[in-house]
Design an enzyme around this catalytic site. Structure first.
Site, mmCIF file in Angstrom:
data_model
loop_
_atom_site.group_PDB
_atom_site.id
_atom_site.type_symbol
_atom_site.label_atom_id
_atom_site.label_comp_id
_atom_site.label_asym_id
_atom_site.label_seq_id
_atom_site.Cartn_x
_atom_site.Cartn_y
_atom_site.Cartn_z
ATOM 1 N N ASP A 1 0.869 -1.174 0.000
ATOM 2 C CA ASP A 1 0.000 0.000 0.000
ATOM 3 C C ASP A 1 0.905 1.223 0.000
ATOM 4 O O ASP A 1 1.866 1.289 0.766
ATOM 5 C CB ASP A 1 -0.858 -0.023 1.278
ATOM 6 C CG ASP A 1 -2.273 0.437 1.031
ATOM 7 O OD1 ASP A 1 -2.437 1.525 0.446
ATOM 8 O OD2 ASP A 1 -3.209 -0.278 1.430
ATOM 9 N N ASP B 1 -2.942 4.663 -2.452
ATOM 10 C CA ASP B 1 -3.992 5.133 -1.560
ATOM 11 C C ASP B 1 -4.472 6.544 -1.914
ATOM 12 O O ASP B 1 -3.656 7.414 -2.241
ATOM 13 C CB ASP B 1 -3.416 5.137 -0.130
ATOM 14 C CG ASP B 1 -4.429 5.524 0.927
ATOM 15 O OD1 ASP B 1 -5.363 4.736 1.152
ATOM 16 O OD2 ASP B 1 -4.283 6.600 1.539
ATOM 17 N N GLU C 1 -6.479 4.046 -6.028
ATOM 18 C CA GLU C 1 -7.766 4.141 -5.322
ATOM 19 C C GLU C 1 -8.441 5.441 -5.736
ATOM 20 O O GLU C 1 -8.084 6.508 -5.256
ATOM 21 C CB GLU C 1 -7.558 4.120 -3.799
ATOM 22 C CG GLU C 1 -8.878 4.016 -3.065
ATOM 23 C CD GLU C 1 -8.863 4.531 -1.624
ATOM 24 O OE1 GLU C 1 -9.784 4.184 -0.878
ATOM 25 O OE2 GLU C 1 -7.947 5.283 -1.250
ATOM 26 N N HIS D 1 -11.013 -2.960 3.642
ATOM 27 C CA HIS D 1 -10.940 -2.541 5.043
ATOM 28 C C HIS D 1 -11.729 -1.269 5.344
ATOM 29 O O HIS D 1 -11.753 -0.823 6.474
ATOM 30 C CB HIS D 1 -9.468 -2.347 5.417
ATOM 31 C CG HIS D 1 -8.840 -1.267 4.583
ATOM 32 N ND1 HIS D 1 -8.515 -1.436 3.244
ATOM 33 C CD2 HIS D 1 -8.531 0.019 4.879
ATOM 34 C CE1 HIS D 1 -8.035 -0.303 2.766
ATOM 35 N NE2 HIS D 1 -8.027 0.595 3.729
ATOM 36 N N ASP D 2 -12.347 -0.669 4.325
ATOM 37 C CA ASP D 2 -13.138 0.545 4.537
ATOM 38 C C ASP D 2 -14.641 0.303 4.393
ATOM 39 O O ASP D 2 -15.439 1.224 4.558
ATOM 40 C CB ASP D 2 -12.747 1.622 3.508
ATOM 41 C CG ASP D 2 -11.312 2.097 3.678
ATOM 42 O OD1 ASP D 2 -10.812 2.087 4.821
ATOM 43 O OD2 ASP D 2 -10.694 2.479 2.662
#
Ligand code: GLC
Ligand code: CA
Length: 562
Positions: free
Chosen positions: A98, A200, A257, A337-338
């Site tokens: 990431d 990210d 992202e 994870h969000d």
């Protein structure tokens, strides 16, 4: 398009804090992760994406990086990371790191310097502006976790910009010196053996340089003027430069992202099938399709209804397919994870948990694109119910405070948190039915879901009817007999406009299959002419059909070879 290794990747996202603890401190770590690589191989995974593992005060669990060149003490050492890369290599697996380029932690040495004085050489690594008065920030923009996007510095009279928490100042992408340091850092990780990056919050690297106030919706304190810092045209320049400086000449894959605001019209800003842009992007159109603008006092996503909008979902799948097939590459994911746990969000986490989880897997992962499976999804892990004090995510607390201040009743706020909070996806991985689900021998950093005795890896590994086994079968389509068809074949969407059933075909020069899924509990009958064809995958243990007209039971999903 030239074939690339990542076209055939099946990616598994790991939230390291919650995956596997090896030293009983209650926190997942790299050694724990290494101990589970064989499990992932068994599932059919050939690539892992590990959420940030860099040194960090862990205010946002690692998305607040304080040193890009060190491993977080909680997770291990650089030697552990080298060992992970070696162990992956040995299994013919790859690793995606990431990459957080939009902000750092306020404890990063760059920021410590930057905040120290107006003329510090690193001052312009971050975005500093004068306020409109002593207590009034430079603009009225609202950040993603609520509240203003500005914090007043302590040493000087200026404010720094932050889209996320106060401890995550935004980097200034107008500073060439800052960007050059980022490029060097990325090359250092590539040299160490990292195969790819998930970039990210990349949609937010560009900020509207005029820093004007945005419109404020009645009843709100700040402006949700995301267009001031999301998907701005300047990203074209930033991304090209990043790719040229850090990725050209390598075989590294990148996935950007592309958060709020990025529609299929913007797709080629991020990914256009050339090396000058990312290999692919994460879009969000399908994530909050069950929310509506309902209560303006809270940001959109909290207004979720936990009900799949099938018609809308199909439109979204088709538009991204039409926009990307042949010119770029797509991603397929239900959760990360969000997001809340997908079986709670779009499936049924009660009576139909098993069939609905299987249906969701079949429907999405046989489409066109690289799948990203989120840890725990493959065993049907569910959302969790907790008291406010049991949550960890800073977003929950800012949201709670602001929603209460805006007059939303406590009960409604807690209901929204239960459905939407990111911690739903962050509870420890459920490995077996021993205490703490086999995640840790210590005290877990976040509550383990009480349902671990029923829902865990061990009980599903050998069970031919488990969700895990179904995932294996679906992924197997991508590795063996149907590989070329599923990875590269065309999609034809057959049920556009249908509110409950989704059907599509996949086709190449050699094979053709059809996928039909019912997204709800209520039975659905549809007619297709499939007489004499074979059902090759089903999420029920007994699938017998009269293939002239198909009656799908609750959440039933079948794949037919044509
Ligand atoms: C991304 C991450 C999220 C994080 C945020 C700030 O959206 O996925 O977890 O909080 O960026 O880095
Ligand atoms: Ca540990």
């Amino acid at each position: 398009m030239k074939k690339k290794w990542w076209h055939e990747a099946v990616v598994y996202e790991i939230y390291p804090r919650s995956f596997k603890d090896s030293n009983a401190d209650g926190i997942g770590d790299i050694k724990g992760l290494i101990s589970k690589l064989d499990y992932l191989k068994e599932l059919g995974i050939n690539t892992i994406w590990v959420c940030p593992f860099y040194d960090s005060p862990m205010h946002d669990n690692g998305y607040d990086v304080s040193n890009f060149f060190e491993i977080a003490g909680d997770y291990g050492t650089l030697d552990d990371m080298k060992c992970l890369i070696k162990e992956l290599d040995r299994r013919d697996m790859k690793i995606i790191a990431d990459l957080v380029l939009n902000h750092t932690s306020d404890e990063h040495s760059w920021f410590v310097e930057s905040r120290s004085s107006l003329d510090n050489p690193k001052r312009d690594y971050y975005i500093w502006k004068d306020g409109k008065g002593d207590d009034t920030p430079p603009t009225n923009w609202e950040g993603f976790f609520g509240g203003p996007t500005w914090v007043k510095g302590k040493t000087t009279n200026q404010w720094y910009m932050k889209l996320f928490t106060d401890k995550m100042p935004d980097l200034n992408w107008e500073s060439q010196a800052m960007k050059n340091e980022l490029y060097e850092m990325i090359k250092w990780w590539i040299d160490l053996g990292v195969d790819g990056f998930r970039v990210d919050a990349v949609a937010h690297l560009g900020k509207h340089q005029e820093f004007n106030d945005g419109e404020v919706h009645e009843g709100n304190k700040y402006s949700r003027a995301y267009h001031n810092y999301s998907t701005l045209p300047v990203l074209d320049k930033y991304i090209r430069e990043l790719c040229k400086e850090a990725f050209h000449g390598t075989d590294v894959m990148t996935v950007g992202e592309a958060g709020s605001g990025a529609s299929v019209r913007d797709a080629h800003l991020y990914s256009d099938g050339t090396d000058d842009k990312f290999s692919m992007l994460f879009t969000f159109d399908h994530c909050w399709m069950d929310s509506d603008s309902g209560d303006h006092r809270v940001p959109g996503k909290w207004n979720t209804r936990n009900e799949m909008k099938v018609k809308r979902f199909q439109d979204v799948c088709k538009s991204w397919y039409d926009g990307m097939y042949g010119t770029a590459w797509n991603t397929l994911y239900w959760s990360n994870h969000d997001q809340p746990r997908v079986v709670s969000h779009y499936g049924n986490d009660g009576e139909y948990r098993v069939v609905s989880a299987k249906m969701l897997a079949t429907t999405l992962y046989l489409l066109w694109g690289t799948p990203y499976i989120y840890n725990g999804e493959e065993i049907g892990m569910t959302n969790i119910e907790m008291g406010l004090e049991e949550y960890d995510d800073p977003e929950v607390f800012t949201f709670h405070k602001e929603a209460i201040e805006a007059g939303v009743p406590e009960e409604t706020v807690m209901h929204m948190i239960k459905n939407v909070a990111r911690d739903n996806a962050r509870t420890p991985m459920q490995w077996n039915d021993s205490p703490n689900a086999g995640f840790t021998k210590g005290k877990p950093w976040l509550k383990v879901n009480d349902n671990y005795k029923e829902i865990n890896v061990e009980s599903q590994l050998e069970d031919p009817h488990s969700i895990f086994t179904h995932y294996k079968k679906v992924l197997n389509f991508r590795h063996n007999k149907y590989k070329d068809l599923i990875v590269y074949g065309k999609v034809n969407f057959l049920t556009i406009g249908d509110e409950s059933v989704m059907a599509y075909t996949r086709e190449d020069d050699h094979k053709k299959i059809m996928v039909i899924s019912n997204f709800f509990e209520k039975e659905q009958t549809r007619s297709f002419d499939l007489v004499g064809k074979n059902v090759i995958l089903s999420n029920y243990n007994d699938s017998k059909f009269d293939l002239t007209s198909i009656t799908l039971r609750a959440y039933e999903s079948i794949v037919i070879e044509l």
